[in-house]
Write a protein that holds these residues in place. Sequence first.
Motif, PDB file in Angstrom:
ATOM      1  N   VAL A 633       0.041   0.219   5.584  1.00 13.22           N
ATOM      2  CA  VAL A 633      -0.156  -0.594   6.581  1.00 13.22           C
ATOM      3  C   VAL A 633      -0.319  -2.391   5.657  1.00 13.22           C
ATOM      4  CG1 VAL A 633      -1.938   0.411   7.775  1.00 13.22           C
ATOM      5  CG2 VAL A 633      -2.948  -0.299   6.157  1.00 13.22           C
ATOM      6  N   ASP A 634       0.537  -2.866   6.309  1.00 16.57           N
ATOM      7  CA  ASP A 634       1.207  -4.067   5.481  1.00 16.57           C
ATOM      8  C   ASP A 634      -0.574  -4.427   4.983  1.00 16.57           C
ATOM      9  OD1 ASP A 634       3.408  -4.078   7.068  1.00 16.57           O
ATOM     10  OD2 ASP A 634       3.122  -4.841   8.649  1.00 16.57           O
ATOM     11  N   ALA A 635      -1.676  -5.198   5.011  1.00 14.94           N
ATOM     12  CA  ALA A 635      -2.528  -5.551   4.727  1.00 14.94           C
ATOM     13  C   ALA A 635      -2.611  -4.916   3.124  1.00 14.94           C
ATOM     14  CB  ALA A 635      -3.758  -5.887   5.569  1.00 14.94           C
ATOM     15  N   ASP A 636      -2.639  -3.683   3.050  1.00 19.22           N
ATOM     16  CA  ASP A 636      -2.920  -3.118   2.409  1.00 19.22           C
ATOM     17  C   ASP A 636      -2.161  -3.124   1.009  1.00 19.22           C
ATOM     18  OD1 ASP A 636      -5.446  -1.480   2.671  1.00 19.22           O
ATOM     19  OD2 ASP A 636      -4.505   0.107   3.417  1.00 19.22           O
ATOM     20  N   PHE A 637      -0.676  -3.595   1.695  1.00 17.61           N
ATOM     21  CA  PHE A 637       0.434  -3.502   0.307  1.00 17.61           C
ATOM     22  C   PHE A 637       0.504  -4.630  -0.421  1.00 17.61           C
ATOM     23  CE2 PHE A 637       4.491  -4.517  -0.324  1.00 17.61           C
ATOM     24  CZ  PHE A 637       5.543  -4.212  -1.427  1.00 17.61           C
ATOM     25  N   GLY A 638      -0.152  -6.246   0.760  1.00 15.36           N
ATOM     26  CA  GLY A 638      -0.325  -7.200   0.012  1.00 15.36           C
ATOM     27  C   GLY A 638      -0.867  -7.075  -1.010  1.00 15.36           C
ATOM     28  N   ARG A 639      -2.204  -6.296  -0.303  1.00 16.30           N
ATOM     29  CA  ARG A 639      -3.212  -6.360  -2.168  1.00 16.30           C
ATOM     30  C   ARG A 639      -3.053  -5.409  -3.104  1.00 16.30           C
ATOM     31  NH1 ARG A 639      -6.867  -6.719   2.847  1.00 16.30           N
ATOM     32  NH2 ARG A 639      -6.768  -4.145   2.547  1.00 16.30           N
ATOM     33  N   LEU A 640      -1.762  -4.854  -3.127  1.00 15.94           N
ATOM     34  CA  LEU A 640      -1.304  -4.362  -4.080  1.00 15.94           C
ATOM     35  C   LEU A 640      -0.756  -4.498  -4.965  1.00 15.94           C
ATOM     36  CD1 LEU A 640      -1.035  -0.176  -2.213  1.00 15.94           C
ATOM     37  CD2 LEU A 640      -2.549  -1.127  -4.138  1.00 15.94           C
ATOM     38  N   PHE A 641       0.495  -5.388  -4.098  1.00 10.11           N
ATOM     39  CA  PHE A 641       1.534  -6.444  -4.807  1.00 10.11           C
ATOM     40  C   PHE A 641       1.470  -7.755  -3.661  1.00 10.11           C
ATOM     41  CE2 PHE A 641       2.526  -1.451  -4.108  1.00 10.11           C
ATOM     42  CZ  PHE A 641       2.793  -1.289  -4.790  1.00 10.11           C
ATOM     43  N   PRO A 642       0.354  -8.579  -3.738  1.00  7.87           N
ATOM     44  CA  PRO A 642       0.856  -9.618  -3.412  1.00  7.87           C
ATOM     45  C   PRO A 642       2.295 -10.621  -3.671  1.00  7.87           C
ATOM     46  CG  PRO A 642      -0.703  -9.837  -5.453  1.00  7.87           C
ATOM     47  CD  PRO A 642       0.404  -8.468  -5.377  1.00  7.87           C
ATOM     48  N   ALA A 643       2.612 -10.110  -4.841  1.00  6.41           N
ATOM     49  CA  ALA A 643       4.231 -11.009  -5.293  1.00  6.41           C
ATOM     50  C   ALA A 643       5.490 -10.093  -4.062  1.00  6.41           C
ATOM     51  CB  ALA A 643       4.604 -11.611  -6.644  1.00  6.41           C
ATOM     52  N   GLU A 644       5.759  -9.104  -4.222  1.00  2.00           N
ATOM     53  CA  GLU A 644       6.359  -8.538  -3.206  1.00  2.00           C
ATOM     54  C   GLU A 644       6.622  -9.070  -2.018  1.00  2.00           C
ATOM     55  OE1 GLU A 644       9.531  -6.102  -4.207  1.00  2.00           O
ATOM     56  OE2 GLU A 644       7.506  -6.205  -5.661  1.00  2.00           O
ATOM     57  N   ARG A 645       8.121  -9.332  -1.438  1.00  2.00           N
ATOM     58  CA  ARG A 645       8.462 -10.454  -0.676  1.00  2.00           C
ATOM     59  C   ARG A 645       9.647  -9.300  -0.202  1.00  2.00           C
ATOM     60  NH1 ARG A 645       4.636 -12.502  -0.354  1.00  2.00           N
ATOM     61  NH2 ARG A 645       4.727 -11.382   1.526  1.00  2.00           N
ATOM     62  N   GLY A 646       9.441  -9.255   1.284  1.00  3.41           N
ATOM     63  CA  GLY A 646      11.068  -8.748   2.240  1.00  3.41           C
ATOM     64  C   GLY A 646      11.646  -9.757   2.393  1.00  3.41           C
ATOM     65  N   TYR A 647      12.630  -9.469   2.928  1.00  3.80           N
ATOM     66  CA  TYR A 647      14.152 -10.090   3.221  1.00  3.80           C
ATOM     67  C   TYR A 647      14.214 -10.167   5.271  1.00  3.80           C
ATOM     68  CZ  TYR A 647      16.998  -5.967   4.925  1.00  3.80           C
ATOM     69  OH  TYR A 647      17.219  -5.437   5.467  1.00  3.80           O
ATOM     70  N   LEU A 648      13.349  -9.013   5.309  1.00  4.19           N
ATOM     71  CA  LEU A 648      13.463  -8.739   7.309  1.00  4.19           C
ATOM     72  C   LEU A 648      11.643  -8.822   7.738  1.00  4.19           C
ATOM     73  CD1 LEU A 648      14.720  -8.035  10.098  1.00  4.19           C
ATOM     74  CD2 LEU A 648      14.478  -5.838   9.097  1.00  4.19           C
ATOM     75  N   ALA A 649      11.534  -9.617   9.212  1.00  6.78           N
ATOM     76  CA  ALA A 649      10.185  -9.572   9.875  1.00  6.78           C
ATOM     77  C   ALA A 649      10.567  -8.782  10.822  1.00  6.78           C
ATOM     78  CB  ALA A 649       9.713 -10.954   8.954  1.00  6.78           C
ATOM     79  N   GLU A 650      10.032  -7.693  11.390  1.00 11.04           N
ATOM     80  CA  GLU A 650      10.371  -7.471  12.620  1.00 11.04           C
ATOM     81  C   GLU A 650       8.573  -7.595  13.814  1.00 11.04           C
ATOM     82  OE1 GLU A 650      11.264  -3.111  12.979  1.00 11.04           O
ATOM     83  OE2 GLU A 650      10.039  -3.382  11.254  1.00 11.04           O
TER      84      GLU A 650
END
Length: 826
Positions: A633-650
């Motif tokens: 899920v998004d929250a866990d991904f943000g905790r795992l990789f806080p600096a990782e960004r994407g180019y698209l948001a739905e």
Amino acid sequence: MFRLTLRQVRADGLRLLLSSLAIVLGVAFVAGTLIFTDGMRAAAYERAGTFDRHTDLAVYAGKTPLPPALVDQVRAVDGVAAADGELTGSAGVVGSDGRPVLGYAVLAAIPTDPALQSYDVVAGRLPARPGELVLDAPTVADEGFRLGSPVRVGGSGGAARPYTLVGTVDVAGTPRDVGGPYLGLVGADALAVTGEPGYGRIMVAARPGTDPRALAERVRAVAGAGATVKERQQILDDAVDDAVRDQRQFGLFLMTFAAVSVVVAGFVIANTFAIVLAQRTRRTALLRLVGATRGQVFRATLLEAAVIGLLASVLGVLAGAALAGGLNALLSAREAPTSGGLTLTARTVLLCLGLGTLLTVGAGALPAWQGTRVPPVAALTDAAVRPSRRAGRMRLALGALVFAAGVAALVGAGLAGQVPLVAAGGVLSFFGIVLFGPVLVPALVRVLGRPARRLLGATAGLAVANAVRNPRRVAATATALVIGIGLVSAFVVGAGSAKAGIERAVDAEIGVDFLVTGIGADLPAPLAGELAARPELGVVHEQRSRVVGGVGVRSAHPALIGRTLTAVDSGDVGRLGPGTVLVHRQVAAARGWTVGSTVTVAGRTFRVAAVVADDGPVLAGSPVPAGFVVDVVDADFGRLFPAERGYLAEVDPADGVSPAAARTAIESVLADYPTVNLMDQAAYKKMLTGTVDMVLAFVTALLGLAVVIALVGVANTLSLSVVERTRENAVLRAVGLTRGGMRAVLAVEAVLTALVGTLLGIALGTGVSAGAMAVVARIGGDFTLVMPWGRLGLILAVAVLAALAASVLPARRALARPVVEALGAE
């Protein structure tokens, strides 16, 4: 023989005029391309070192950016007069109307030490401290900004904030001129706006009298093994290489289409010489009877071809200069960064003159050699005036084999996934058509002529008989059209298929009302959180991914994950939430994971909620094998990789919220983020396919010249045939064929020839596109062949109309002479 040759050129000038036009157009394309690209290259060389006028050496980052602390360490090296960090990235400017300034914007860190500043300042000064900004002069003028006023700037690092505009600079024609705004900030501000952790390079100015090599060694010792130190000459050489690389590729791109036009012109001129020399058979026989040898006649014909080719090439160079000037003016009017001056070199002139002359001589060599083989006595008979030899069995057998090999290559390209096989299949298929043309083209003319006979009766019958009278001639005329129409059709069908595949992918993977995309960069870090905080929005999902330990970890939203799954092997997808993951069947089988298993991802433990499958194709070059994917899920991904960004948001509206209200809420958040764009599904599809349409239009325009040259060949063949059939046409008119009937005969003949060439070209282009789509589908992507019947019908209609236009002048020539006078013509 020399004087006789020049007299023949003057006597047959009108006959060779249209064929010369084909050479003029082909050479003009080559000359225009060389003149334009030489001008671009000269401008690139001139401005390549614009921002390094005072740089003595520089430290370049390796795999990771250079930390800001390294700047102070380099500055402290003995012999260093000044050092400052530099980076280039993307940012956005909020205009005076509160909306983002359109266009891809380049941001750069500007040195604060005057010893390193290499900018051309138009007004004001360069930034000297944090909070100050410079912009390019056109953006300042367009937006009405004033020096000393605040200008809001934002990027991937966060929301837009105001900076004081202290100056304007001129970056036109430099590598940092990409057609949009240019922003200059001090290093610390540039790092903050772009979100980068460090600089791309550190610029160094040496103290007077310092040994450059010794200084480079001292700086290299401080920079460490991961960085690269370049001295001034290497910096300038690399800048020149970078500056001209794109121009070189663009020049090769244009020259490819120029080569197509030259090949088509070669077909036209060869066919013209074959007809003209056949009509001169009696004249050649008389020369032989009075003592001229075969060698003299052959050399005289080649000399005639050389004279015609040289004159046409001179006109082609002049036309090419005009073409290059028009293209330069067009790009300048559109403020394209690739525009520059025009450069006409002796190399270009000599190359074009030699190309046009050699092409004409080469095209006339075979007809000239064949013409000298006719015995003088036989050449004096009427039968020799209109030779109509059929294609030999060896040629037809070879054509069938080559064509079969081309078709096999196109079919095998999809099975093997090899792009070179597509090109080889297209080339072999074309040469198969060329070799088998004397049988194939007349047969197709007869088939297409049947409906015309029913509509027009004897008029169409005469046109069909005239068209197929000389199989080699009509085949050569139609084949010239096959090249251009085939390439146009290949791009049209390929573009239509690619667009359909892109749209299917969007429908399958995007299941929301709104999409927020980054403009040339990833989404700003706080954006997704601010959108999720709005009560009008129910679903906000930023697409992010990271490869860890040979497994792709993807961010997922419970409400959206099911749309891309093709199967659930075990477990419950609905249980995806914090602390749980979905594992795909391939990685589950390889690692022994099952529902309820505990897995470790990036040092954290998760429980497997379900084992799933996603049978979508894996793109070529993917860093992980098919199915080695874990969804969190998004929250866990943000905790795992806080600096990782994407180019698209739905984004989807919350329950009970209208799309209009949701759009307003999104726009209110995006007002502070000038580097993002809001679209619905239709706009997103249009954005993805817009490049395809633009490339298609550009390619079609370039290939259009080849088609024009081929149609010139149709008109040329008709005109020369009219001369050949002067007495025959007079007899037809004497027995009752009206002037309108004569025009109809020539019009139908032209249309049938053009139709056959166009249909063969469309068939060839479709085959090449089918092979290309099969390769793309195998490499990765849901792409299948889609026939854009409307565009193909338009190509066919344009070819028919152009053929009708091509028949006008030959018809006028056929009707210009009185019947009695024409009956006595030789």
